[in-house]
Design a protein around this motif. Structure first.
Motif, PDB file in Angstrom:
ATOM      1  N   PRO A 105       0.832  -1.209   0.000  1.00 52.83           N
ATOM      2  CA  PRO A 105       0.000   0.000   0.000  1.00 52.83           C
ATOM      3  C   PRO A 105       0.867   1.261   0.000  1.00 52.83           C
ATOM      4  CG  PRO A 105      -0.853  -1.590   1.568  1.00 52.83           C
ATOM      5  CD  PRO A 105       0.476  -2.125   1.081  1.00 52.83           C
ATOM      6  N   GLY A 106       0.532   2.190  -0.898  1.00 51.65           N
ATOM      7  CA  GLY A 106       1.260   3.445  -0.979  1.00 51.65           C
ATOM      8  C   GLY A 106       2.622   3.357  -1.634  1.00 51.65           C
ATOM      9  N   SER A 107       2.930   2.207  -2.238  1.00 53.36           N
ATOM     10  CA  SER A 107       4.257   2.013  -2.815  1.00 53.36           C
ATOM     11  C   SER A 107       4.179   1.415  -4.215  1.00 53.36           C
ATOM     12  CB  SER A 107       5.082   1.078  -1.919  1.00 53.36           C
ATOM     13  OG  SER A 107       6.373   0.886  -2.452  1.00 53.36           O
ATOM     14  N   THR A 108       5.192   1.681  -4.995  1.00 57.47           N
ATOM     15  CA  THR A 108       5.410   0.954  -6.238  1.00 57.47           C
ATOM     16  C   THR A 108       6.358  -0.189  -5.910  1.00 57.47           C
ATOM     17  OG1 THR A 108       7.309   2.332  -6.821  1.00 57.47           O
ATOM     18  CG2 THR A 108       5.143   3.036  -7.659  1.00 57.47           C
ATOM     19  N   ALA A 109       6.580  -1.074  -6.856  1.00 64.73           N
ATOM     20  CA  ALA A 109       7.536  -2.164  -6.642  1.00 64.73           C
ATOM     21  C   ALA A 109       8.192  -2.522  -7.968  1.00 64.73           C
ATOM     22  CB  ALA A 109       6.839  -3.392  -6.049  1.00 64.73           C
ATOM     23  N   ASP A 110       9.478  -2.766  -7.912  1.00 66.07           N
ATOM     24  CA  ASP A 110      10.269  -3.210  -9.063  1.00 66.07           C
ATOM     25  C   ASP A 110      10.929  -4.508  -8.621  1.00 66.07           C
ATOM     26  OD1 ASP A 110      11.725  -3.426 -11.394  1.00 66.07           O
ATOM     27  OD2 ASP A 110      12.966  -1.652 -11.027  1.00 66.07           O
ATOM     28  N   VAL A 111      10.540  -5.616  -9.242  1.00 69.54           N
ATOM     29  CA  VAL A 111      10.911  -6.936  -8.728  1.00 69.54           C
ATOM     30  C   VAL A 111      11.485  -7.810  -9.832  1.00 69.54           C
ATOM     31  CG1 VAL A 111      10.065  -8.994  -7.506  1.00 69.54           C
ATOM     32  CG2 VAL A 111       9.016  -6.753  -7.065  1.00 69.54           C
ATOM     33  N   LEU A 112      12.576  -8.493  -9.519  1.00 73.91           N
ATOM     34  CA  LEU A 112      13.152  -9.507 -10.395  1.00 73.91           C
ATOM     35  C   LEU A 112      12.594 -10.858  -9.963  1.00 73.91           C
ATOM     36  CD1 LEU A 112      15.228 -10.356 -12.592  1.00 73.91           C
ATOM     37  CD2 LEU A 112      16.867 -10.650 -10.715  1.00 73.91           C
ATOM     38  N   PHE A 113      11.988 -11.582 -10.911  1.00 72.24           N
ATOM     39  CA  PHE A 113      11.445 -12.914 -10.664  1.00 72.24           C
ATOM     40  C   PHE A 113      12.291 -13.939 -11.414  1.00 72.24           C
ATOM     41  CE2 PHE A 113       7.819 -10.134 -10.124  1.00 72.24           C
ATOM     42  CZ  PHE A 113       7.150 -10.665  -9.042  1.00 72.24           C
ATOM     43  N   VAL A 114      12.566 -15.056 -10.762  1.00 73.93           N
ATOM     44  CA  VAL A 114      13.285 -16.159 -11.413  1.00 73.93           C
ATOM     45  C   VAL A 114      12.595 -17.459 -11.007  1.00 73.93           C
ATOM     46  CG1 VAL A 114      15.475 -17.395 -11.649  1.00 73.93           C
ATOM     47  CG2 VAL A 114      15.484 -14.904 -11.336  1.00 73.93           C
ATOM     48  N   PHE A 115      12.361 -18.312 -11.990  1.00 71.70           N
ATOM     49  CA  PHE A 115      11.836 -19.657 -11.752  1.00 71.70           C
ATOM     50  C   PHE A 115      12.929 -20.651 -12.099  1.00 71.70           C
ATOM     51  CE2 PHE A 115       8.046 -17.219 -12.450  1.00 71.70           C
ATOM     52  CZ  PHE A 115       7.082 -17.798 -11.649  1.00 71.70           C
TER      53      PHE A 115
END
Length: 166
Positions: A105-115
């Motif tokens: 809430p109230g934030s953006t997110a920049d995320v690296l995903f790896v499977f």
């Protein structure tokens, strides 16, 4: 030089050349996919708008999913626990563990995903984008659960967490 233990060639994706998939709440940059469901990988980067919901509660039967927060904050469900990952935090979710995620809430997110399995996840992400944009029927996601090893589950805990931030 390659040997018989390699299941795929090295993968290099330049930032400017990476395919992007967008939906109303996020942009996914498809970084690399190689190998197969036994000895492969998939990696992509998602940038979520403020408070955007990423994925509903789901689990994978074969793949471990890895999260690394590059910037912002990501709220995640893991099993029955909801927590917030912040810049620099790492999470590994093993097979059969229900999980979900959204920008905090109230934030953006920049995320690296790896499977740790390929499972043709880029095709899944493209399908998901088409569904989110209204270009494909949502039942296609349900029908593709086995193919993409993506199994949705009900989570009252996650629903409650999302409702508290609305």
């Amino acid at each position: 030089m390659t040997d018989d233990t390699n299941t795929f060639a090295p993968v290099l994706t330049r930032h400017a050349e990476a395919e992007t998939c967008a939906d109303p709440s996020s942009v996914m940059r498809l970084l690399g996919e190689g190998g197969d469901a036994e000895r492969g990988f998939t990696s992509y980067r998602s940038t979520f708008a403020e408070g955007a919901v990423g994925a509903p509660a789901h689990f994978h039967t074969k793949a471990t999913e890895l999260f690394f927060v590059l910037d912002g904050a990501l709220r995640v469900l893991v099993g029955d626990d909801v927590t917030v990952l912040r810049e620099g935090d790492f999470l590994a979710v093993p097979p059969h563990t229900p999980h979900a995620f959204a920008a905090a809430p109230g934030s953006t997110a920049d995320v690296l995903f790896v499977f740790d399995r390929s499972m043709d996840r880029f095709a899944y992400l493209r399908l998901l984008g088409r569904v989110m944009r209204g270009e494909a029927d949502p039942k296609e996601i349900t029908e593709s659960a086995q193919r993409f090893d993506n199994h949705y589950v009900d989570s009252p805990i996650w629903r409650a967490a999302l409702e508290t931030s609305s």
